[in-house]
Design a protein around this motif. Sequence first.
Motif, PDB file in Angstrom:
ATOM      1  N   GLN A 121       0.882  -1.467   0.066  1.00 50.39           N
ATOM      2  CA  GLN A 121      -0.093   0.203   0.011  1.00 50.39           C
ATOM      3  C   GLN A 121       0.981   1.142   0.053  1.00 50.39           C
ATOM      4  OE1 GLN A 121      -3.352  -0.186  -0.073  1.00 50.39           O
ATOM      5  NE2 GLN A 121      -3.102  -2.458  -0.257  1.00 50.39           N
ATOM      6  N   CYS A 122       2.147   1.218  -0.365  1.00 50.34           N
ATOM      7  CA  CYS A 122       3.160   2.235  -0.335  1.00 50.34           C
ATOM      8  C   CYS A 122       2.624   3.523  -1.144  1.00 50.34           C
ATOM      9  CB  CYS A 122       4.286   2.026  -0.788  1.00 50.34           C
ATOM     10  SG  CYS A 122       5.475   1.111   0.263  1.00 50.34           S
ATOM     11  N   ILE A 175      -0.226  -6.925   4.984  1.00 49.04           N
ATOM     12  CA  ILE A 175       0.953  -7.512   5.268  1.00 49.04           C
ATOM     13  C   ILE A 175       2.078  -7.072   6.216  1.00 49.04           C
ATOM     14  CG2 ILE A 175       1.038  -9.213   3.144  1.00 49.04           C
ATOM     15  CD1 ILE A 175       2.916  -7.588   1.821  1.00 49.04           C
ATOM     16  N   CYS A 229       5.977  -8.377   5.434  1.00 46.71           N
ATOM     17  CA  CYS A 229       6.826  -7.150   5.200  1.00 46.71           C
ATOM     18  C   CYS A 229       7.299  -6.383   6.620  1.00 46.71           C
ATOM     19  CB  CYS A 229       6.123  -6.143   4.467  1.00 46.71           C
ATOM     20  SG  CYS A 229       7.131  -4.550   4.124  1.00 46.71           S
ATOM     21  N   CYS A 278       6.136   2.939   7.306  1.00 44.12           N
ATOM     22  CA  CYS A 278       5.903   1.827   7.596  1.00 44.12           C
ATOM     23  C   CYS A 278       6.898   1.406   8.767  1.00 44.12           C
ATOM     24  CB  CYS A 278       5.914   0.852   6.587  1.00 44.12           C
ATOM     25  SG  CYS A 278       4.324   0.961   5.493  1.00 44.12           S
TER      26      CYS A 278
HETATM   27  S1  SF4 Z   1       3.947  -2.775   5.314  1.00 42.49           S
HETATM   28 FE1  SF4 Z   1       5.443  -3.250   3.328  1.00 42.49          FE
HETATM   29  S2  SF4 Z   1       4.100  -4.018   1.843  1.00 42.49           S
HETATM   30 FE2  SF4 Z   1       2.654  -2.780   3.276  1.00 42.49          FE
HETATM   31  S3  SF4 Z   1       2.598  -0.738   2.541  1.00 42.49           S
HETATM   32 FE3  SF4 Z   1       4.177  -0.838   4.092  1.00 42.49          FE
HETATM   33  S4  SF4 Z   1       5.827  -1.353   2.721  1.00 42.49           S
HETATM   34 FE4  SF4 Z   1       4.256  -1.904   1.415  1.00 42.49          FE
END
Ligand code: SF4
Length: 377
Positions: free
Chosen positions: A324-325, A340, A345, A362
């Motif tokens: 979802q970046c 995830i 992730c 994140c």
């Molecule tokens: S947790 Fe990982 S996969 Fe999910 S939005 Fe953040 S960077 Fe992207």
Amino acid sequence: MRYLLGFRDRGAAAGLAREIAAAVVPRRRYHLMEFCGGHTHAIFRYGVQDLLPANIELVHGPGCPVCVLAVPRLDAAIELAALPGAILVSYGDMLRVPASRRRSLLKARAQGADVRIATSALDTLDIAAAHPQRPVIFFAIGFETTTPATAHLIREAGRRGLENLSVFCNHVVTPAAIAAILDEPRVREWGRARVDGFIGPSHVSAIIGSRPYEHFAREYQRPVVIAGFEPLDVLQSILMLVRQINEGRACVENQFTRGVTSAGNTKAQALVADVLELRPRFAWRGLGELPYSGLRIKPHYGAFDAERRYPIAEHATVENAACQCPAIIRGVKKPTDCAIFGTACTPRDPIGACMVSAEGACAAHYKYRRAAQPAPA
Ligand code: SF4
């Protein structure tokens, strides 16, 4: 350090939090975007959100340089590293960012490419001088904070006659990203980030000054307060924004007067203007192609431009469907909206760029807030 500790004082933070609580209008919601990844990191690290009333929501913005680099540009850097005899010099965070087809600069290095980590763009000068027979390419990324160092590198390479040195320029400019968030051309696809005011970046503003934000305040009627990176800086800036919003004002205020002036660093601006120029269009991860948002090397320094010297093909890529970046960079979603986050992730094994750099939303959320999340049912 003692000077810095003064900006982390618990009693003063509690006092500012009380002032903010007294200032907010109870039935009103305040959506404040911190543009800069440095602020995102500070907000998580010091638990700033926990000190705020429930009707103030901090929205994470796109100001993490690693997070906004479009995947095709990273793919191109990996291809440059694979050129015969080449040495690719990069900031350390870039090595672990996932490229297309599960590649990364770190994996390229493990497979034999000579990829070296620099703490400063100028490290590239010594590497190029030590290896005159090999092409040495600096992978330049970042906002206005790091752009002057790249411009200086190019000038120095010319002065020293380092013909084997070139720069793969991916620098971007902050005002274009703010405009993209406010204009939001793909609202239906991503949803609109609600932003009532901006916590403005400090290091970027030390270079460009506070003046470039006046356009947003005036044209979009959004207040901007340029804030330092310490917790008291952030809290005071939030108080200044709340007061502007309550009073129906939208202007640029500077909380970080110890580092930012209205005009900025004019010497650094002149250096950048001599070496670099705006590209008509540049693609950002999460924000898409934005007009006049990226920088390229001017023709009179073209001998040091990796894009002129080497064949660089940019191929369209597809983002990992789960990541979802792009929506997080736009301020539309939060890290915990990703299915995830913290499972498939993690900072150790990142799927998206926002999980790599300490300035990524994140990664900051994972490091400081994961324990605060309820366990999955
Ligand atoms: S947790 Fe990982 S996969 Fe999910 S939005 Fe953040 S960077 Fe992207």
